[in-house]
Design a protein around this motif. Sequence first.
Motif, PDB file in Angstrom:
ATOM      1  N   GLY A  60    -108.559  62.589  20.057  1.00 39.55           N
ATOM      2  CA  GLY A  60    -109.078  61.242  19.845  1.00 39.55           C
ATOM      3  C   GLY A  60    -109.294  60.962  18.376  1.00 39.55           C
ATOM      4  N   ALA A  61    -108.473  61.564  17.529  1.00 33.54           N
ATOM      5  CA  ALA A  61    -108.571  61.463  16.069  1.00 33.54           C
ATOM      6  C   ALA A  61    -109.855  62.094  15.540  1.00 33.54           C
ATOM      7  CB  ALA A  61    -108.444  60.025  15.595  1.00 33.54           C
ATOM      8  N   MET A  62    -110.457  62.981  16.352  1.00 30.48           N
ATOM      9  CA  MET A  62    -111.674  63.683  15.935  1.00 30.48           C
ATOM     10  C   MET A  62    -111.506  65.169  16.235  1.00 30.48           C
ATOM     11  SD  MET A  62    -114.522  61.039  17.417  1.00 30.48           S
ATOM     12  CE  MET A  62    -115.898  61.748  16.534  1.00 30.48           C
ATOM     13  N   PRO A  63    -112.129  66.034  15.442  1.00 31.37           N
ATOM     14  CA  PRO A  63    -112.000  67.473  15.703  1.00 31.37           C
ATOM     15  C   PRO A  63    -112.822  67.910  16.916  1.00 31.37           C
ATOM     16  CG  PRO A  63    -113.538  67.092  13.914  1.00 31.37           C
ATOM     17  CD  PRO A  63    -112.944  65.757  14.266  1.00 31.37           C
ATOM     18  N   VAL A  64    -112.379  68.972  17.572  1.00 28.89           N
ATOM     19  CA  VAL A  64    -113.164  69.611  18.620  1.00 28.89           C
ATOM     20  C   VAL A  64    -114.050  70.623  17.903  1.00 28.89           C
ATOM     21  CG1 VAL A  64    -113.103  71.045  20.677  1.00 28.89           C
ATOM     22  CG2 VAL A  64    -111.350  69.307  20.340  1.00 28.89           C
ATOM     23  N   CYS A 100    -101.448  76.828  30.077  1.00 32.11           N
ATOM     24  CA  CYS A 100    -100.866  75.487  29.897  1.00 32.11           C
ATOM     25  C   CYS A 100    -101.361  74.887  28.582  1.00 32.11           C
ATOM     26  CB  CYS A 100    -101.252  74.589  31.065  1.00 32.11           C
ATOM     27  SG  CYS A 100    -100.745  75.153  32.686  1.00 32.11           S
ATOM     28  N   PRO A 101    -100.941  75.448  27.449  1.00 31.73           N
ATOM     29  CA  PRO A 101    -101.515  75.026  26.166  1.00 31.73           C
ATOM     30  C   PRO A 101    -101.345  73.542  25.845  1.00 31.73           C
ATOM     31  CG  PRO A 101     -99.639  76.495  25.827  1.00 31.73           C
ATOM     32  CD  PRO A 101     -99.918  76.480  27.285  1.00 31.73           C
ATOM     33  N   ARG A 102    -100.175  73.014  26.079  1.00 35.18           N
ATOM     34  CA  ARG A 102     -99.959  71.593  25.767  1.00 35.18           C
ATOM     35  C   ARG A 102    -100.838  70.712  26.639  1.00 35.18           C
ATOM     36  NH1 ARG A 102     -97.553  67.410  27.947  1.00 35.18           N
ATOM     37  NH2 ARG A 102     -96.892  65.677  26.633  1.00 35.18           N
ATOM     38  N   SER A 103    -100.871  70.982  27.929  1.00 37.07           N
ATOM     39  CA  SER A 103    -101.689  70.181  28.844  1.00 37.07           C
ATOM     40  C   SER A 103    -103.164  70.288  28.496  1.00 37.07           C
ATOM     41  CB  SER A 103    -101.470  70.629  30.291  1.00 37.07           C
ATOM     42  OG  SER A 103    -100.139  70.386  30.673  1.00 37.07           O
ATOM     43  N   ALA A 104    -103.621  71.486  28.165  1.00 39.60           N
ATOM     44  CA  ALA A 104    -105.029  71.677  27.817  1.00 39.60           C
ATOM     45  C   ALA A 104    -105.406  70.825  26.611  1.00 39.60           C
ATOM     46  CB  ALA A 104    -105.309  73.148  27.544  1.00 39.60           C
ATOM     47  N   GLN A 105    -104.548  70.769  25.628  1.00 37.26           N
ATOM     48  CA  GLN A 105    -104.784  69.947  24.440  1.00 37.26           C
ATOM     49  C   GLN A 105    -104.767  68.467  24.804  1.00 37.26           C
ATOM     50  OE1 GLN A 105    -105.385  70.836  21.081  1.00 37.26           O
ATOM     51  NE2 GLN A 105    -105.680  68.660  20.749  1.00 37.26           N
ATOM     52  N   VAL A 106    -103.775  68.049  25.566  1.00 38.36           N
ATOM     53  CA  VAL A 106    -103.632  66.632  25.907  1.00 38.36           C
ATOM     54  C   VAL A 106    -104.797  66.149  26.774  1.00 38.36           C
ATOM     55  CG1 VAL A 106    -102.183  64.931  27.106  1.00 38.36           C
ATOM     56  CG2 VAL A 106    -101.123  66.635  25.622  1.00 38.36           C
ATOM     57  N   VAL A 107    -105.270  66.975  27.692  1.00 33.19           N
ATOM     58  CA  VAL A 107    -106.418  66.595  28.525  1.00 33.19           C
ATOM     59  C   VAL A 107    -107.623  66.285  27.645  1.00 33.19           C
ATOM     60  CG1 VAL A 107    -108.111  67.484  30.184  1.00 33.19           C
ATOM     61  CG2 VAL A 107    -105.667  67.749  30.640  1.00 33.19           C
ATOM     62  N   LEU A 108    -107.904  67.146  26.687  1.00 38.58           N
ATOM     63  CA  LEU A 108    -109.033  66.904  25.793  1.00 38.58           C
ATOM     64  C   LEU A 108    -108.820  65.649  24.956  1.00 38.58           C
ATOM     65  CD1 LEU A 108    -109.924  70.521  24.604  1.00 38.58           C
ATOM     66  CD2 LEU A 108    -110.844  69.224  26.552  1.00 38.58           C
ATOM     67  N   ASP A 109    -107.597  65.410  24.544  1.00 38.25           N
ATOM     68  CA  ASP A 109    -107.284  64.214  23.765  1.00 38.25           C
ATOM     69  C   ASP A 109    -107.497  62.959  24.607  1.00 38.25           C
ATOM     70  OD1 ASP A 109    -106.343  63.130  21.236  1.00 38.25           O
ATOM     71  OD2 ASP A 109    -104.547  62.530  22.346  1.00 38.25           O
ATOM     72  N   ILE A 110    -107.060  62.999  25.858  1.00 41.49           N
ATOM     73  CA  ILE A 110    -107.258  61.865  26.767  1.00 41.49           C
ATOM     74  C   ILE A 110    -108.746  61.588  26.944  1.00 41.49           C
ATOM     75  CG2 ILE A 110    -107.083  61.166  29.198  1.00 41.49           C
ATOM     76  CD1 ILE A 110    -104.285  62.550  29.202  1.00 41.49           C
ATOM     77  N   ILE A 111    -109.515  62.634  27.172  1.00 38.09           N
ATOM     78  CA  ILE A 111    -110.950  62.469  27.374  1.00 38.09           C
ATOM     79  C   ILE A 111    -111.603  61.869  26.136  1.00 38.09           C
ATOM     80  CG2 ILE A 111    -113.132  63.693  27.707  1.00 38.09           C
ATOM     81  CD1 ILE A 111    -111.488  65.643  29.538  1.00 38.09           C
ATOM     82  N   ALA A 112    -111.268  62.385  24.976  1.00 34.14           N
ATOM     83  CA  ALA A 112    -111.852  61.874  23.736  1.00 34.14           C
ATOM     84  C   ALA A 112    -111.487  60.408  23.513  1.00 34.14           C
ATOM     85  CB  ALA A 112    -111.407  62.722  22.546  1.00 34.14           C
ATOM     86  N   GLN A 161    -110.615  58.179  25.830  1.00 37.44           N
ATOM     87  CA  GLN A 161    -111.295  57.354  26.829  1.00 37.44           C
ATOM     88  C   GLN A 161    -112.789  57.251  26.534  1.00 37.44           C
ATOM     89  OE1 GLN A 161    -109.963  55.332  28.804  1.00 37.44           O
ATOM     90  NE2 GLN A 161    -107.866  56.058  28.665  1.00 37.44           N
ATOM     91  N   ALA A 162    -113.374  58.312  26.008  1.00 37.42           N
ATOM     92  CA  ALA A 162    -114.794  58.292  25.647  1.00 37.42           C
ATOM     93  C   ALA A 162    -115.055  57.270  24.544  1.00 37.42           C
ATOM     94  CB  ALA A 162    -115.252  59.675  25.214  1.00 37.42           C
ATOM     95  N   ARG A 163    -114.169  57.218  23.583  1.00 39.03           N
ATOM     96  CA  ARG A 163    -114.318  56.251  22.492  1.00 39.03           C
ATOM     97  C   ARG A 163    -114.186  54.825  23.031  1.00 39.03           C
ATOM     98  NH1 ARG A 163    -110.628  57.986  19.333  1.00 39.03           N
ATOM     99  NH2 ARG A 163    -109.042  56.497  19.909  1.00 39.03           N
ATOM    100  N   GLN A 164    -113.220  54.617  23.915  1.00 40.64           N
ATOM    101  CA  GLN A 164    -113.061  53.284  24.507  1.00 40.64           C
ATOM    102  C   GLN A 164    -114.274  52.911  25.358  1.00 40.64           C
ATOM    103  OE1 GLN A 164    -109.179  52.328  26.183  1.00 40.64           O
ATOM    104  NE2 GLN A 164    -108.307  54.053  25.056  1.00 40.64           N
ATOM    105  N   ASN A 215    -120.711  63.820  16.473  1.00 35.69           N
ATOM    106  CA  ASN A 215    -119.521  64.261  15.751  1.00 35.69           C
ATOM    107  C   ASN A 215    -118.246  64.190  16.579  1.00 35.69           C
ATOM    108  OD1 ASN A 215    -120.987  64.955  13.387  1.00 35.69           O
ATOM    109  ND2 ASN A 215    -121.666  66.813  14.415  1.00 35.69           N
ATOM    110  N   THR A 216    -118.369  64.343  17.881  1.00 39.00           N
ATOM    111  CA  THR A 216    -117.185  64.369  18.733  1.00 39.00           C
ATOM    112  C   THR A 216    -117.606  64.164  20.182  1.00 39.00           C
ATOM    113  OG1 THR A 216    -115.263  65.695  19.412  1.00 39.00           O
ATOM    114  CG2 THR A 216    -117.295  66.900  18.943  1.00 39.00           C
ATOM    115  N   PHE A 217    -116.717  63.656  21.003  1.00 37.36           N
ATOM    116  CA  PHE A 217    -116.988  63.468  22.423  1.00 37.36           C
ATOM    117  C   PHE A 217    -116.673  64.733  23.216  1.00 37.36           C
ATOM    118  CE2 PHE A 217    -116.043  59.134  20.916  1.00 37.36           C
ATOM    119  CZ  PHE A 217    -117.224  58.510  21.277  1.00 37.36           C
TER     120      PHE A 217
END
Length: 159
Positions: A142-146, A100-112, A114-117, A3-5
């Motif tokens: 990564g266009a997917m829900p956590v 660091c709310p924005r960074s915490a969100q962006v880190v997870l987005d980056i990981i997701a 990169q995981a898809r790639q 369902n999600t990375f």
Amino acid sequence: MINTFVTLFWRKCLLTQAAKRLEDRGFRVIRLEAGQWNTERDMHRAIATALDFPDYYGRNLDALNDCLGDVACYGGYDDAPEGAGLVLVFTDYDRFATTCPRSAQVVLDIIADQARQAAVLRRRLICLVQSNDPQIRFEPVGAMPVLWNNDEALDARRC
């Protein structure tokens, strides 16, 4: 990964079990204590050290995306065998998300992302995120829900 990375955990014992199962299957598991990160700089320092990023790592979110992409897609900077997966385990992520709310969100987005790639290249990157806040929510990454892990998704005690 079905369902999600990026998967959330509340109970550390379930997180530990999941990480152990992946490790037993040959995944390289990197554990990071996000509760010790008071700033984005702390996060960059910890991840760069854990993943052995090169000296030129820029310690910003764009650089994290670039270097994590090298690790996820090409196995760069690590000694993981070909085809092996990488698991990033973040504990106490709610504390970092509070400071660091924005960074915490962006880190997870980056990981997701990169995981898809990485998956396209038949490599695996997974992120397990533990939160002491059972109500924590993140925007889709990564266009997917956590999502919560299957064992706790419907756990009323988490509420």
